[in-house]
Scaffold this motif. Structure first.
Motif, PDB file in Angstrom:
ATOM      1  N   ALA A 155       0.823  -1.208   0.000  1.00  0.00           N
ATOM      2  CA  ALA A 155       0.000   0.000   0.000  1.00  0.00           C
ATOM      3  C   ALA A 155       0.857   1.258   0.000  1.00  0.00           C
ATOM      4  O   ALA A 155       0.525   2.255  -0.665  1.00  0.00           O
ATOM      5  CB  ALA A 155      -0.927  -0.010   1.209  1.00  0.00           C
ATOM      6  N   GLU A 160      -1.882   4.949  -4.746  1.00  0.00           N
ATOM      7  CA  GLU A 160      -3.116   5.070  -5.522  1.00  0.00           C
ATOM      8  C   GLU A 160      -3.835   3.733  -5.679  1.00  0.00           C
ATOM      9  O   GLU A 160      -4.922   3.686  -6.257  1.00  0.00           O
ATOM     10  CB  GLU A 160      -2.800   5.648  -6.909  1.00  0.00           C
ATOM     11  CG  GLU A 160      -2.156   7.026  -6.881  1.00  0.00           C
ATOM     12  CD  GLU A 160      -2.990   8.035  -6.107  1.00  0.00           C
ATOM     13  OE1 GLU A 160      -4.216   8.065  -6.317  1.00  0.00           O
ATOM     14  OE2 GLU A 160      -2.415   8.783  -5.299  1.00  0.00           O
ATOM     15  N   THR A 162      -5.921   0.768  -4.183  1.00  0.00           N
ATOM     16  CA  THR A 162      -6.741   0.374  -3.042  1.00  0.00           C
ATOM     17  C   THR A 162      -6.488  -1.100  -2.743  1.00  0.00           C
ATOM     18  O   THR A 162      -6.575  -1.954  -3.628  1.00  0.00           O
ATOM     19  CB  THR A 162      -8.236   0.589  -3.334  1.00  0.00           C
ATOM     20  OG1 THR A 162      -8.471   1.978  -3.582  1.00  0.00           O
ATOM     21  CG2 THR A 162      -9.075   0.148  -2.142  1.00  0.00           C
ATOM     22  N   ASN A 185      -4.890   3.973   1.953  1.00  0.00           N
ATOM     23  CA  ASN A 185      -5.502   3.296   0.809  1.00  0.00           C
ATOM     24  C   ASN A 185      -5.880   1.850   1.110  1.00  0.00           C
ATOM     25  O   ASN A 185      -6.200   1.088   0.200  1.00  0.00           O
ATOM     26  CB  ASN A 185      -4.576   3.341  -0.408  1.00  0.00           C
ATOM     27  CG  ASN A 185      -3.145   2.896  -0.116  1.00  0.00           C
ATOM     28  OD1 ASN A 185      -2.622   3.140   0.956  1.00  0.00           O
ATOM     29  ND2 ASN A 185      -2.504   2.267  -1.088  1.00  0.00           N
TER      30      ASN A 185
END
Length: 255
Positions: A155, A160, A162, A185
């Motif tokens: 992460a 960006e 998820t 995220n």
């Protein structure tokens, strides 16, 4: 407390569709899985195909009819098929190129690096993560397989992207909260947080918008997790976010 007749929309973000090696279960077929959802009062689900999860994600050695394709998307409006990927050098994984997933409009994939013997940070995998992040495609990973550290590292490397942390477990509430704090995220699945007040505590410290409902059924207990969801001591709007709103946003469907 919310009952089965109270109109709560529920999306189970973590199911398995198809026959399993150890037993025959009602979720062997799409119809059987939908019947199982009906019994639980669950509206819809995201599911990986059992032949991908149990064996070779490419399907080279699998007989999987009449199950849908891993790239089928939504089936009968209630079952969202999640491709289980194997990032590798060309010819060694599935699909051959992550752009195939992007072209198919895939919004979430599942990855099992421990089960399928590859590394989250291998050169091919790192290239895939960048492509999926740019396309807005999420990845779900089992905490019990890759660890909190593996999810945190991924992460942080791709802010960006998820990442959905599956199966954190009720004994790991503190580490789950620490993961959510360290990596904005990351979303955490609540199906295995089956302890009194556990989900409520995590919602208070991390926010209900960081939590999603999933069970891992039929391998994990889906009935107990669904009962727990309906008995959360949280405001209705927070329960709705956990039950379906956050998943709907993740999958790009109406909440």
């Amino acid at each position: 407390m919310i009952g089965m007749d109270d109109g709560l929309v529920i999306h189970d973000l973590h199911r398995i569709l198809g026959p399993l090696m150890d037993d025959q279960v009602p979720t062997d077929t799409v119809g059987g899985l939908i019947g199982d959802l009906d019994e639980l009062g669950v509206t819809s689900c995201s599911a990986v195909l059992s032949w991908q999860w149990c064996g070779d994600p490419s399907g080279r050695d699998a007989t999987h009819a009449p199950l849908p394709s891993p790239l089928a998307g939504w089936v009968e409006g209630r079952v969202h098929v999640v491709p289980l990927i194997l990032p590798a050098a060309p010819g060694g994984g599935w699909p051959a190129d992550p752009d195939q997933l992007v072209a198919a409009g895939v919004r979430m994939v599942r990855a099992c690096p421990g089960r399928h013997r590859w590394s989250l940070d291998s050169p091919p995998a790192m290239a895939w993560w960048g492509t999926l992040a740019d396309a807005g495609c999420a990845v779900s990973l089992d905490v019990s397989e890759v660890g909190f550290g593996g999810i945190r590292a991924l992460a942080r490397s791709f802010p960006e992207l998820t990442v959905v942390a599956l199966n954190p477990g009720y004994r790991e509430l503190r580490r789950t909260a620490e993961l959510l704090e360290a990596a904005p995220n990351v979303l955490a699945e609540v199906g295995t947080l089956n302890t009194s007040g556990g989900v409520e505590w995590l919602a208070a410290v991390a926010g209900a918008e960081r939590l999603v409902f999933g069970t891992g059924g039929p391998v994990n207990d889906d009935a107990g997790a669904t009962w727990l969801l309906r008995h959360l001591d949280l405001p209705r709007d927070q329960v709705e976010r956990i039950a379906h709103g956050n998943a709907a946003r993740l999958l790009g469907v109406g909440a």
